[in-house]
Scaffold this active site. Structure first.
Site, PDB file in Angstrom:
ATOM      1  N   THR A 160       0.917  -1.182   0.019  1.00 24.33           N
ATOM      2  CA  THR A 160       0.075  -0.095  -0.062  1.00 24.33           C
ATOM      3  C   THR A 160       0.965   1.257  -0.086  1.00 24.33           C
ATOM      4  O   THR A 160       1.971   1.278   0.601  1.00 24.33           O
ATOM      5  CB  THR A 160      -0.803   0.045   1.267  1.00 24.33           C
ATOM      6  OG1 THR A 160      -1.482   1.447   1.430  1.00 24.33           O
ATOM      7  CG2 THR A 160      -0.207  -0.194   2.540  1.00 24.33           C
ATOM      8  N   ASP A 161       0.193   2.392  -0.392  1.00 23.26           N
ATOM      9  CA  ASP A 161       0.835   3.681  -0.549  1.00 23.26           C
ATOM     10  C   ASP A 161       1.053   4.149   0.868  1.00 23.26           C
ATOM     11  O   ASP A 161       1.668   5.146   1.278  1.00 23.26           O
ATOM     12  CB  ASP A 161       0.255   4.505  -1.546  1.00 23.26           C
ATOM     13  CG  ASP A 161      -1.348   4.959  -1.115  1.00 23.26           C
ATOM     14  OD1 ASP A 161      -1.628   4.315  -0.236  1.00 23.26           O
ATOM     15  OD2 ASP A 161      -1.600   5.892  -1.649  1.00 23.26           O
ATOM     16  N   GLU A 162       0.380   3.500   1.796  1.00 20.98           N
ATOM     17  CA  GLU A 162       0.287   4.119   3.236  1.00 20.98           C
ATOM     18  C   GLU A 162       1.426   3.895   3.998  1.00 20.98           C
ATOM     19  O   GLU A 162       1.963   4.257   4.924  1.00 20.98           O
ATOM     20  CB  GLU A 162      -0.813   3.577   3.921  1.00 20.98           C
ATOM     21  CG  GLU A 162      -2.142   3.800   3.529  1.00 20.98           C
ATOM     22  CD  GLU A 162      -3.351   3.433   4.512  1.00 20.98           C
ATOM     23  OE1 GLU A 162      -3.370   3.381   5.513  1.00 20.98           O
ATOM     24  OE2 GLU A 162      -4.358   3.264   3.808  1.00 20.98           O
ATOM     25  N   LYS A 184       2.224  -3.327   7.246  1.00 18.69           N
ATOM     26  CA  LYS A 184       2.593  -3.587   5.756  1.00 18.69           C
ATOM     27  C   LYS A 184       4.043  -3.426   5.245  1.00 18.69           C
ATOM     28  O   LYS A 184       4.578  -3.994   4.541  1.00 18.69           O
ATOM     29  CB  LYS A 184       1.780  -2.766   4.785  1.00 18.69           C
ATOM     30  CG  LYS A 184       0.121  -3.143   5.007  1.00 18.69           C
ATOM     31  CD  LYS A 184      -0.182  -4.488   4.700  1.00 18.69           C
ATOM     32  CE  LYS A 184      -0.177  -4.821   2.858  1.00 18.69           C
ATOM     33  NZ  LYS A 184      -0.631  -5.906   2.408  1.00 18.69           N
ATOM     34  N   TYR A 193      -1.633  -0.478  10.969  1.00 16.74           N
ATOM     35  CA  TYR A 193      -1.951  -1.180   9.903  1.00 16.74           C
ATOM     36  C   TYR A 193      -0.541  -0.886   8.919  1.00 16.74           C
ATOM     37  O   TYR A 193       0.098  -1.826   8.208  1.00 16.74           O
ATOM     38  CB  TYR A 193      -3.227  -0.869   9.062  1.00 16.74           C
ATOM     39  CG  TYR A 193      -3.248  -1.103   7.673  1.00 16.74           C
ATOM     40  CD1 TYR A 193      -3.383  -2.684   7.059  1.00 16.74           C
ATOM     41  CD2 TYR A 193      -3.326  -0.194   6.573  1.00 16.74           C
ATOM     42  CE1 TYR A 193      -3.184  -2.924   5.828  1.00 16.74           C
ATOM     43  CE2 TYR A 193      -3.307  -0.281   5.239  1.00 16.74           C
ATOM     44  CZ  TYR A 193      -3.371  -1.634   4.853  1.00 16.74           C
ATOM     45  OH  TYR A 193      -3.434  -1.829   3.537  1.00 16.74           O
ATOM     46  N   ASN A 239     -11.573  13.875   1.055  1.00 22.07           N
ATOM     47  CA  ASN A 239     -12.910  12.978   1.429  1.00 22.07           C
ATOM     48  C   ASN A 239     -14.181  13.758   1.313  1.00 22.07           C
ATOM     49  O   ASN A 239     -15.227  13.209   0.953  1.00 22.07           O
ATOM     50  CB  ASN A 239     -12.522  12.496   2.856  1.00 22.07           C
ATOM     51  CG  ASN A 239     -11.312  11.393   2.816  1.00 22.07           C
ATOM     52  OD1 ASN A 239     -11.024  10.959   1.953  1.00 22.07           O
ATOM     53  ND2 ASN A 239     -11.039  10.874   4.041  1.00 22.07           N
TER      54      ASN A 239
HETATM   55  P1  NAD Z   1     -10.030  -7.284   2.381  1.00 22.07           P
HETATM   56  O1  NAD Z   1      -9.848  -7.082   3.779  1.00 22.07           O
HETATM   57  O2  NAD Z   1     -11.008  -7.208   1.545  1.00 22.07           O
HETATM   58  O3  NAD Z   1      -9.441  -8.929   2.058  1.00 22.07           O
HETATM   59  C1  NAD Z   1      -8.445  -9.802   2.682  1.00 22.07           C
HETATM   60  C2  NAD Z   1      -8.661 -11.015   2.474  1.00 22.07           C
HETATM   61  O4  NAD Z   1      -7.793 -11.558   3.340  1.00 22.07           O
HETATM   62  C3  NAD Z   1     -10.044 -11.481   3.286  1.00 22.07           C
HETATM   63  O5  NAD Z   1     -10.784 -12.592   2.264  1.00 22.07           O
HETATM   64  C4  NAD Z   1      -9.430 -12.473   4.298  1.00 22.07           C
HETATM   65  O6  NAD Z   1     -10.536 -13.395   4.734  1.00 22.07           O
HETATM   66  C5  NAD Z   1      -8.160 -12.773   4.165  1.00 22.07           C
HETATM   67  N1  NAD Z   1      -7.435 -13.090   5.108  1.00 22.07           N
HETATM   68  C6  NAD Z   1      -7.157 -12.291   6.171  1.00 22.07           C
HETATM   69  N2  NAD Z   1      -6.237 -12.751   7.265  1.00 22.07           N
HETATM   70  C7  NAD Z   1      -5.924 -14.038   6.425  1.00 22.07           C
HETATM   71  C8  NAD Z   1      -5.011 -15.226   6.905  1.00 22.07           C
HETATM   72  N3  NAD Z   1      -4.445 -15.170   8.202  1.00 22.07           N
HETATM   73  N4  NAD Z   1      -4.970 -16.116   6.192  1.00 22.07           N
HETATM   74  C9  NAD Z   1      -5.448 -16.181   4.905  1.00 22.07           C
HETATM   75  N5  NAD Z   1      -6.491 -15.151   4.414  1.00 22.07           N
HETATM   76  C10 NAD Z   1      -6.745 -14.242   5.249  1.00 22.07           C
HETATM   77  O7  NAD Z   1      -8.485  -6.703   1.739  1.00 22.07           O
HETATM   78  P2  NAD Z   1      -8.349  -5.825   0.254  1.00 22.07           P
HETATM   79  O8  NAD Z   1      -8.954  -4.385   0.233  1.00 22.07           O
HETATM   80  O9  NAD Z   1      -8.823  -6.705  -0.677  1.00 22.07           O
HETATM   81  O10 NAD Z   1      -6.808  -5.670   0.207  1.00 22.07           O
HETATM   82  C11 NAD Z   1      -5.836  -6.471  -0.250  1.00 22.07           C
HETATM   83  C12 NAD Z   1      -4.679  -6.436  -0.085  1.00 22.07           C
HETATM   84  O11 NAD Z   1      -4.295  -5.122  -0.886  1.00 22.07           O
HETATM   85  C13 NAD Z   1      -4.003  -6.299   1.248  1.00 22.07           C
HETATM   86  O12 NAD Z   1      -2.811  -6.877   1.171  1.00 22.07           O
HETATM   87  C14 NAD Z   1      -4.042  -4.691   1.528  1.00 22.07           C
HETATM   88  O13 NAD Z   1      -3.171  -4.595   2.417  1.00 22.07           O
HETATM   89  C15 NAD Z   1      -3.710  -4.310   0.080  1.00 22.07           C
HETATM   90  N6  NAD Z   1      -4.215  -3.060  -0.039  1.00 22.07           N
HETATM   91  C16 NAD Z   1      -5.527  -2.700  -0.231  1.00 22.07           C
HETATM   92  C17 NAD Z   1      -6.022  -1.294  -0.545  1.00 22.07           C
HETATM   93  C18 NAD Z   1      -7.464  -1.050  -0.446  1.00 22.07           C
HETATM   94  O14 NAD Z   1      -7.892   0.392  -0.853  1.00 22.07           O
HETATM   95  N7  NAD Z   1      -8.362  -1.795  -0.263  1.00 22.07           N
HETATM   96  C19 NAD Z   1      -5.101  -0.152  -0.553  1.00 22.07           C
HETATM   97  C20 NAD Z   1      -3.894  -0.536  -0.702  1.00 22.07           C
HETATM   98  C21 NAD Z   1      -3.307  -1.932  -0.364  1.00 22.07           C
END
Ligand code: NAD
Length: 341
Positions: A142-144, A170, A166, A265
């Site tokens: 993530t960019d965070e 990451k 969080y 936002n």
């Molecule tokens: P999400 O929370 O929708 O999905 C996470 C998934 O991981 C879920 O299906 C959950 O059941 C599974 N999970 C959690 N813990 C687990 C474990 N211990 N073992 C196996 N599965 C597990 O997240 P997302 O929004 O789809 O994000 C996906 C990735 O992208 C993450 O790594 C997140 O950090 C990164 N990300 C997301 C965003 C965003 O805007 N949503 C932005 C930047 C980065």
């Protein structure tokens, strides 16, 4: 096909493994979009195994489109489960690692699961990838991790300065993953994306949370003055960027993936109000989140020049499409909203 444990296999030929992709967290918001894109008609010739423990954030319904595809396997289990991860990695080549605890607010309440899943889970997968010579290992970050930027946009060289538990988990995982490239030569590639939006996002996150509230005739809780700035990236663009990095990215490199639409936002909230036919009276300013980062901005020049990435989705059209999806899928998000109360 759904299973709880992988069938024992003899060591598969490398070429066969190369077309078998292990996707962790594939029942999540972005991971499921990635799986649906891989298995679409005309997609790459690959088989896909999803490893997901189905936390509160996971939903098998997101994978309905893939369920009957013979190239698809679902395994329910955790990324910290050493034996399960070992058996799965032995049978796959590329690993695309989405699984994470992903909600900043929850990490402020308690960061323990964030360190366990995001850091230890990543280490567990990396260990298995090393043992079995799997790769590329695409680590979705993530960019965070760059922290709050008063001005400018973070390139991949920007120092890591995460603020929330969080983001810190990451950043830790990014460093552990990259260390496996530098120390062991493992083919690790890291992507850092901005804020994603699109269908199937859990209604704890800003856009679906506000849309759900507006569709139910409720007010929307806007943190502080609402002037926090975010770059918005549609999952379709994100998935395209991830595929470019998986297919042609360089080992040991980091690639930012941005969407190119930067909004406060408050500006975003006004667009959602307009799309839902509501007025500004529905905004409830609530106390700001602890340590709320003021501004994120990523520079995605590197993935654009090296791999030809550019965001293709028109933000306003895609936001309207996203709102329409939530309007038409109340039965999906209503139970999730109720479970949060
Ligand atoms: P999400 O929370 O929708 O999905 C996470 C998934 O991981 C879920 O299906 C959950 O059941 C599974 N999970 C959690 N813990 C687990 C474990 N211990 N073992 C196996 N599965 C597990 O997240 P997302 O929004 O789809 O994000 C996906 C990735 O992208 C993450 O790594 C997140 O950090 C990164 N990300 C997301 C965003 C965003 O805007 N949503 C932005 C930047 C980065």
């Amino acid at each position: 096909m759904t299973t709880n444990a992988p069938a024992p296999t003899a060591a598969p030929a490398r070429s066969r493994r190369g077309s078998r992709i292990l996707v962790t967290g594939g029942a999540g918001f972005i991971g499921s979009a990635y799986v649906r894109a891989l298995l679409r008609p005309g997609g790459p010739a690959v088989a896909v195994t999803v490893l997901d423990s189905l936390t509160y954030a996971g939903s098998l319904a997101r994978l309905d489109a893939a369920r009957d595809d013979p190239r698809f396997t679902f395994v329910r289990g955790g990324v910290c489960d050493v034996e399960l991860v070992d058996a799965l990695v032995a049978d796959h080549g590329p690993i695309v690692h989405f699984a994470a605890e992903s909600h900043v607010d929850r990490s402020i309440a308690d960061g323990t699961d964030f360190v366990r899943t995001n850091v230890l889970g990543t280490q567990t997968l990396l260990d298995a990838a090393l043992r079995h010579g799997a790769g590329p290992f695409l680590h979705v970050s993530t960019d965070e991790v760059y922290g709050s930027l008063p001005h400018g946009a973070a390139t991949e060289e920007h120092p890591l300065a995460p603020n929330s538990p969080y983001a810190a988990s990451k950043a830790a995982a990014d460093l552990v993953a990259l260390a496996h490239h530098r120390t062991h030569g493992l083919d690790v590639r890291v992507t850092r994306c901005s804020n994603n939006f699109g269908p199937h996002q859990h209604p704890e996150k800003l856009i679906p949370r506000f849309v759900a509230a507006l569709l139910e005739g409720e007010s929307v809780p806007l943190y502080g003055d609402g002037l926090q700035v975010r770059d918005w990236l549609h999952t379709e663009d994100h998935v395209r960027g991830l595929e470019l990095v998986r297919a042609a990215g360089r080992p040991g490199e980091v690639y930012n993936i941005g969407g190119g639409t930067s909004l406060t936002n408050l500006e975003l909230t006004h667009r959602l109000l307009a799309l839902c036919g509501a007025d500004a009276g529905r905004i409830a300013h609530v106390r700001d989140r602890k340590g709320h980062d003021r501004r994120y901005a990523v520079d995605h020049t590197k993935i654009s020049t090296e791999l030809g990435y550019r965001p293709r989705v028109d933000f306003d059209e895609a936001l309207a499409r996203t709102v329409r999806w939530y309007r038409e899928h109340r039965s999906w998000w209503r139970p999730l909203v109720r479970a949060r109360r």
